[in-house]
Scaffold this motif. Sequence first.
Motif, PDB file in Angstrom:
ATOM      1  N   MET A   1       0.857  -1.204   0.000  1.00  0.00           N
ATOM      2  CA  MET A   1       0.000   0.000   0.000  1.00  0.00           C
ATOM      3  C   MET A   1       0.883   1.241   0.000  1.00  0.00           C
ATOM      4  N   THR A   2       0.639   2.112  -0.970  1.00  0.00           N
ATOM      5  CA  THR A   2       1.481   3.303  -1.077  1.00  0.00           C
ATOM      6  C   THR A   2       1.035   4.357  -0.083  1.00  0.00           C
ATOM      7  N   THR A   3       1.995   5.167   0.337  1.00  0.00           N
ATOM      8  CA  THR A   3       1.709   6.259   1.260  1.00  0.00           C
ATOM      9  C   THR A   3       1.646   7.560   0.490  1.00  0.00           C
ATOM     10  N   SER A   4       0.630   8.344   0.732  1.00  0.00           N
ATOM     11  CA  SER A   4       0.486   9.616   0.018  1.00  0.00           C
ATOM     12  C   SER A   4       1.637  10.545   0.352  1.00  0.00           C
ATOM     13  N   ALA A   5       1.913  11.474  -0.567  1.00  0.00           N
ATOM     14  CA  ALA A   5       3.023  12.405  -0.370  1.00  0.00           C
ATOM     15  C   ALA A   5       2.790  13.268   0.861  1.00  0.00           C
ATOM     16  N   ALA A   6       1.535  13.611   1.139  1.00  0.00           N
ATOM     17  CA  ALA A   6       1.254  14.466   2.287  1.00  0.00           C
ATOM     18  C   ALA A   6       1.526  13.764   3.606  1.00  0.00           C
ATOM     19  N   ALA A   7       1.412  12.391   3.585  1.00  0.00           N
ATOM     20  CA  ALA A   7       1.587  11.644   4.820  1.00  0.00           C
ATOM     21  C   ALA A   7       3.023  11.247   5.069  1.00  0.00           C
ATOM     22  N   ARG A   8       3.868  11.337   4.018  1.00  0.00           N
ATOM     23  CA  ARG A   8       5.263  10.937   4.190  1.00  0.00           C
ATOM     24  C   ARG A   8       6.002  11.952   5.042  1.00  0.00           C
ATOM     25  N   PRO A   9       6.936  11.505   5.883  1.00  0.00           N
ATOM     26  CA  PRO A   9       7.745  12.464   6.637  1.00  0.00           C
ATOM     27  C   PRO A   9       8.624  13.264   5.709  1.00  0.00           C
ATOM     28  N   SER A  10       8.811  14.496   6.007  1.00  0.00           N
ATOM     29  CA  SER A  10       9.628  15.354   5.152  1.00  0.00           C
ATOM     30  C   SER A  10      11.070  14.919   5.240  1.00  0.00           C
ATOM     31  N   SER A  11      11.794  15.076   4.158  1.00  0.00           N
ATOM     32  CA  SER A  11      13.199  14.692   4.121  1.00  0.00           C
ATOM     33  C   SER A  11      14.021  15.679   4.922  1.00  0.00           C
ATOM     34  N   PRO A  12      15.246  15.267   5.329  1.00  0.00           N
ATOM     35  CA  PRO A  12      16.059  16.159   6.158  1.00  0.00           C
ATOM     36  C   PRO A  12      16.305  17.520   5.535  1.00  0.00           C
ATOM     37  N   GLY A  13      16.292  17.596   4.200  1.00  0.00           N
ATOM     38  CA  GLY A  13      16.588  18.868   3.556  1.00  0.00           C
ATOM     39  C   GLY A  13      15.378  19.739   3.304  1.00  0.00           C
ATOM     40  N   THR A  14      14.195  19.279   3.726  1.00  0.00           N
ATOM     41  CA  THR A  14      12.982  20.039   3.477  1.00  0.00           C
ATOM     42  C   THR A  14      12.761  21.074   4.574  1.00  0.00           C
ATOM     43  N   ALA A  15      12.463  22.297   4.173  1.00  0.00           N
ATOM     44  CA  ALA A  15      12.233  23.361   5.159  1.00  0.00           C
ATOM     45  C   ALA A  15      10.892  23.156   5.842  1.00  0.00           C
ATOM     46  N   ALA A  16      10.830  23.549   7.100  1.00  0.00           N
ATOM     47  CA  ALA A  16       9.573  23.502   7.849  1.00  0.00           C
ATOM     48  C   ALA A  16       8.615  24.544   7.282  1.00  0.00           C
ATOM     49  N   PRO A  17       7.321  24.402   7.550  1.00  0.00           N
ATOM     50  CA  PRO A  17       6.364  25.430   7.096  1.00  0.00           C
ATOM     51  C   PRO A  17       6.736  26.806   7.643  1.00  0.00           C
ATOM     52  N   LEU A  18       6.298  27.839   6.932  1.00  0.00           N
ATOM     53  CA  LEU A  18       6.655  29.208   7.327  1.00  0.00           C
ATOM     54  C   LEU A  18       6.247  29.520   8.762  1.00  0.00           C
ATOM     55  N   ALA A  19       5.044  29.112   9.151  1.00  0.00           N
ATOM     56  CA  ALA A  19       4.580  29.409  10.510  1.00  0.00           C
ATOM     57  C   ALA A  19       5.512  28.793  11.552  1.00  0.00           C
ATOM     58  N   ALA A  20       5.947  27.554  11.310  1.00  0.00           N
ATOM     59  CA  ALA A  20       6.849  26.892  12.255  1.00  0.00           C
ATOM     60  C   ALA A  20       8.193  27.600  12.307  1.00  0.00           C
ATOM     61  N   ARG A  21       8.692  28.025  11.151  1.00  0.00           N
ATOM     62  CA  ARG A  21       9.974  28.745  11.117  1.00  0.00           C
ATOM     63  C   ARG A  21       9.886  30.059  11.880  1.00  0.00           C
ATOM     64  N   VAL A  22       8.788  30.786  11.674  1.00  0.00           N
ATOM     65  CA  VAL A  22       8.610  32.069  12.350  1.00  0.00           C
ATOM     66  C   VAL A  22       8.523  31.882  13.861  1.00  0.00           C
ATOM     67  N   LEU A  23       7.742  30.894  14.303  1.00  0.00           N
ATOM     68  CA  LEU A  23       7.583  30.656  15.736  1.00  0.00           C
ATOM     69  C   LEU A  23       8.903  30.233  16.381  1.00  0.00           C
ATOM     70  N   ARG A  24       9.667  29.375  15.693  1.00  0.00           N
ATOM     71  CA  ARG A  24      10.947  28.945  16.254  1.00  0.00           C
ATOM     72  C   ARG A  24      11.919  30.114  16.360  1.00  0.00           C
ATOM     73  N   HIS A  25      11.962  30.922  15.317  1.00  0.00           N
ATOM     74  CA  HIS A  25      12.869  32.063  15.363  1.00  0.00           C
ATOM     75  C   HIS A  25      12.408  33.081  16.407  1.00  0.00           C
ATOM     76  N   GLY A  26      11.092  33.290  16.496  1.00  0.00           N
ATOM     77  CA  GLY A  26      10.579  34.195  17.513  1.00  0.00           C
ATOM     78  C   GLY A  26      10.899  33.717  18.916  1.00  0.00           C
ATOM     79  N   GLY A  27      10.769  32.399  19.147  1.00  0.00           N
ATOM     80  CA  GLY A  27      11.110  31.846  20.452  1.00  0.00           C
ATOM     81  C   GLY A  27      12.584  32.003  20.770  1.00  0.00           C
ATOM     82  N   TYR A  28      13.422  31.787  19.759  1.00  0.00           N
ATOM     83  CA  TYR A  28      14.869  31.949  19.963  1.00  0.00           C
ATOM     84  C   TYR A  28      15.207  33.399  20.325  1.00  0.00           C
ATOM     85  N   GLU A  29      14.637  34.347  19.584  1.00  0.00           N
ATOM     86  CA  GLU A  29      14.941  35.757  19.853  1.00  0.00           C
ATOM     87  C   GLU A  29      14.398  36.197  21.211  1.00  0.00           C
ATOM     88  N   ALA A  30      13.216  35.695  21.576  1.00  0.00           N
ATOM     89  CA  ALA A  30      12.642  36.059  22.876  1.00  0.00           C
ATOM     90  C   ALA A  30      13.523  35.563  24.015  1.00  0.00           C
TER      91      ALA A  30
END
Length: 258
Positions: A1-30
Amino acid sequence: MTTSAAARPSSPGTAAPLAARVLRHGGYEALAMLRNGEQLVLAIVLPLLALTALVITPLLDAYGPSRIDIAAPGVLALCTMSTAFTGQGIATGFDRRYGVLRFLSTTPLGRSGLILGKAVAVAAVLAVQLVVIGGAALLMGWSPRPEGLLPAALLLLIGSAAFTALGLLVAGTLRPEATLAVTNLVWILLAAAGGVIIPAASLPAAAEPFVAVLPSAALGDGLRDALLDGVLDPIPCLVLLAWATLASLAAIRWFKWS
């Protein structure tokens, strides 16, 4: 049974979604701001000292029956200025000097994500300030109007946007040493005579029209209206929105990333 692309884990080189990137950077700066001794003094210690001084001295006796009820809104406005304008301006100025801004702007975070992350950091630090300073004020007998809490939150949100934009404008156009001097000097001047602690209408008649259109006076007077009388005055909101818009447009036009 094949796994849909949306359900596959992102590869190590794939960037996180913009919201996650913003929140992580905001947390780091805070966290970086809160761990910095100089920033902590500016964000927590000085407002606490100002609150205490205003309560134990007769400076505000002419503006209302309760010193703490008059002092608390002004000190909360002071917190917004210290974090959004002075703190963020100084941090951004030195990040620009050492090439941090230029480096981060080329990562998946991008320039828009970097600016949004800084806004998140300001909001997070301001939330800590509100808890600490507001809690101290409540222990001193502060009794804000419950119906004014939502208008006050709106004013703090618009005020933080305006002062963050002003801080980024200064940091993006001046050298770091000049940014350090200008942001600290402006903070002192606005705190002393910018309508933050002393209502603009109580200043000398010749100065009142000029002070009333400053973002500091708009935030201070607006918070006093909300927390003392439980009303939202549209004029301070419009003044803060105008400053936020003009400063943002100017920062977009003249901000230098290196």
